[in-house]
Enzyme design. Sequence first.
Site, PDB file in Angstrom:
ATOM      1  N   LEU A 285       0.827  -1.217   0.000  1.00  0.00           N
ATOM      2  CA  LEU A 285       0.000   0.000   0.000  1.00  0.00           C
ATOM      3  C   LEU A 285       0.864   1.271   0.000  1.00  0.00           C
ATOM      4  CD1 LEU A 285      -2.813   1.348   0.284  1.00  0.00           C
ATOM      5  CD2 LEU A 285      -2.547   1.153   2.757  1.00  0.00           C
TER       6      LEU A 285
ATOM      7  N   LYS B  23      10.672   1.760   6.025  1.00  0.00           N
ATOM      8  CA  LYS B  23       9.654   1.437   5.011  1.00  0.00           C
ATOM      9  C   LYS B  23       9.296  -0.043   5.037  1.00  0.00           C
ATOM     10  CE  LYS B  23      10.209   5.225   1.815  1.00  0.00           C
ATOM     11  NZ  LYS B  23      10.672   5.666   0.499  1.00  0.00           N
ATOM     12  N   GLY B  24       7.994  -0.330   5.092  1.00  0.00           N
ATOM     13  CA  GLY B  24       7.511  -1.711   5.076  1.00  0.00           C
ATOM     14  C   GLY B  24       7.615  -2.407   6.420  1.00  0.00           C
ATOM     15  N   ILE B  25       8.211  -1.742   7.413  1.00  0.00           N
ATOM     16  CA  ILE B  25       8.439  -2.334   8.735  1.00  0.00           C
ATOM     17  C   ILE B  25       7.274  -1.975   9.664  1.00  0.00           C
ATOM     18  CG2 ILE B  25      10.062  -2.370  10.705  1.00  0.00           C
ATOM     19  CD1 ILE B  25      11.234  -3.552   8.101  1.00  0.00           C
TER      20      ILE B  25
ATOM     21  N   ARG C   4       4.817  -1.047  12.890  1.00  0.00           N
ATOM     22  CA  ARG C   4       4.867   0.097  13.810  1.00  0.00           C
ATOM     23  C   ARG C   4       5.755  -0.204  15.020  1.00  0.00           C
ATOM     24  NH1 ARG C   4      -0.958   1.692  15.715  1.00  0.00           N
ATOM     25  NH2 ARG C   4      -1.358   1.166  13.539  1.00  0.00           N
TER      26      ARG C   4
ATOM     27  N   ALA D 290       1.846  -3.921   5.612  1.00  0.00           N
ATOM     28  CA  ALA D 290       2.150  -4.056   7.043  1.00  0.00           C
ATOM     29  C   ALA D 290       1.263  -3.161   7.892  1.00  0.00           C
ATOM     30  CB  ALA D 290       3.614  -3.664   7.274  1.00  0.00           C
ATOM     31  N   SER D 291       0.533  -2.260   7.238  1.00  0.00           N
ATOM     32  CA  SER D 291      -0.205  -1.241   7.992  1.00  0.00           C
ATOM     33  C   SER D 291      -1.500  -1.758   8.612  1.00  0.00           C
ATOM     34  CB  SER D 291      -0.537  -0.062   7.076  1.00  0.00           C
ATOM     35  OG  SER D 291      -1.323   0.872   7.784  1.00  0.00           O
TER      36      SER D 291
ATOM     37  N   LYS E  80       7.025  -8.280   7.162  1.00  0.00           N
ATOM     38  CA  LYS E  80       8.033  -8.344   6.101  1.00  0.00           C
ATOM     39  C   LYS E  80       9.404  -8.110   6.730  1.00  0.00           C
ATOM     40  CE  LYS E  80       4.569  -6.037   3.243  1.00  0.00           C
ATOM     41  NZ  LYS E  80       4.162  -4.798   2.561  1.00  0.00           N
TER      42      LYS E  80
ATOM     43  N   GLU F  84       6.142  -3.837  -4.823  1.00  0.00           N
ATOM     44  CA  GLU F  84       6.693  -3.354  -3.543  1.00  0.00           C
ATOM     45  C   GLU F  84       7.637  -2.175  -3.719  1.00  0.00           C
ATOM     46  OE1 GLU F  84       7.180  -3.228  -0.395  1.00  0.00           O
ATOM     47  OE2 GLU F  84       5.836  -4.752   0.373  1.00  0.00           O
TER      48      GLU F  84
END
Length: 216
Positions: free
Chosen positions: A11, A46-48, A50, A116-117, A146, A170
Site C-alpha cells: 500500500l 519502510k515496510g516495517i 509500527r 504491514a499497515s 516483512k 513493492e
Amino acid sequence: MADIKACLFDLDGVIVDTAKYHFLAWRRLCNELGFDLTEEENESLKGISRVESLEILLKLGGVILTQEEKDEWLVKKNDWYLEFVDSMNPDEILPGVVHFLDLLKGAGIKIALGSASKNAMLILKKVELLPYFDAVIDGTKVSKGKPDPQTFTLGAEATGAHPSECVVFEDSQAGVEAGNRGGMYTIGVGDETVLDRAHVVIPGFENQDLKLFNRL
Ligand code: B16
Ligand code: MG
C-alpha cells in the site's frame, strides 16, 4: 510470458504516498524524545511494522523506555499519523495506479493488498479503492512482518493463486525480500539501486500496461 493469476500490492509507497505522513509522525516522536530523524534514516522504516519501527528509532536515538512508555508513544504516533490520513482523498492515489488496476480487472487477474499497515482498510476506503480488492491482508492479519513472506503467502492463498502465478508490487527492500522468499515474482516500484533484488523495477505505474509481465 509468465502466467499471472494474481497481483499483490503493497500500500504505502505503491498505491498511495503515505510514507511522507509516517515520516512526519515519526520525526515528531523523535523530536519530542530529544533527537532528530533524517529522511535517509526514515528509509529503513519502510515496510516495517509500527512496533519494530519504534525499536529501530529508540536504538537510533539511544533512548530506553519501559514497555508502558513505548505503548503510549505508539498510540501518540498513530494519532498524529491518522490526523494526516483523515484528510486523504482519491487525489492521493499515485499516478497510473487506477488505470493499471482497471487493466488487471479487465484481464480477470485477481487483486490483493499485502500491507504491514494496521490502517490499510481505512486508507483504501478514504481513497475509494476498496472495491478493486479481492482480498486485503494487512497488519491486523499477520503475525510475522516483512521480510517474512507471510503477508504475501496469505494474499496468494486468499486469491486462490499459486505463489508462482503471483506478482508482488513493492517499494521497500523488506517487501521485495518477502515476495522473493514466498516464491513470487517481484516488481519493485521506485529506485532500482535500492530495489535491486526485485525481478523487474519500474519507477511507478504511469504508462505501464500488462506488457510489463513479458519482462518477468
Ligand atoms: P501502521 P506498507 C507500512 O506500510 C509502512 O511502509 C511502514 O512505514 C509502517 O510502519 C507500517 O506500514 C505500519 O503501518 O502504523 O499504519 O500500522 O508499505 O506495508 O503498506
Ligand atoms: Mg511500502
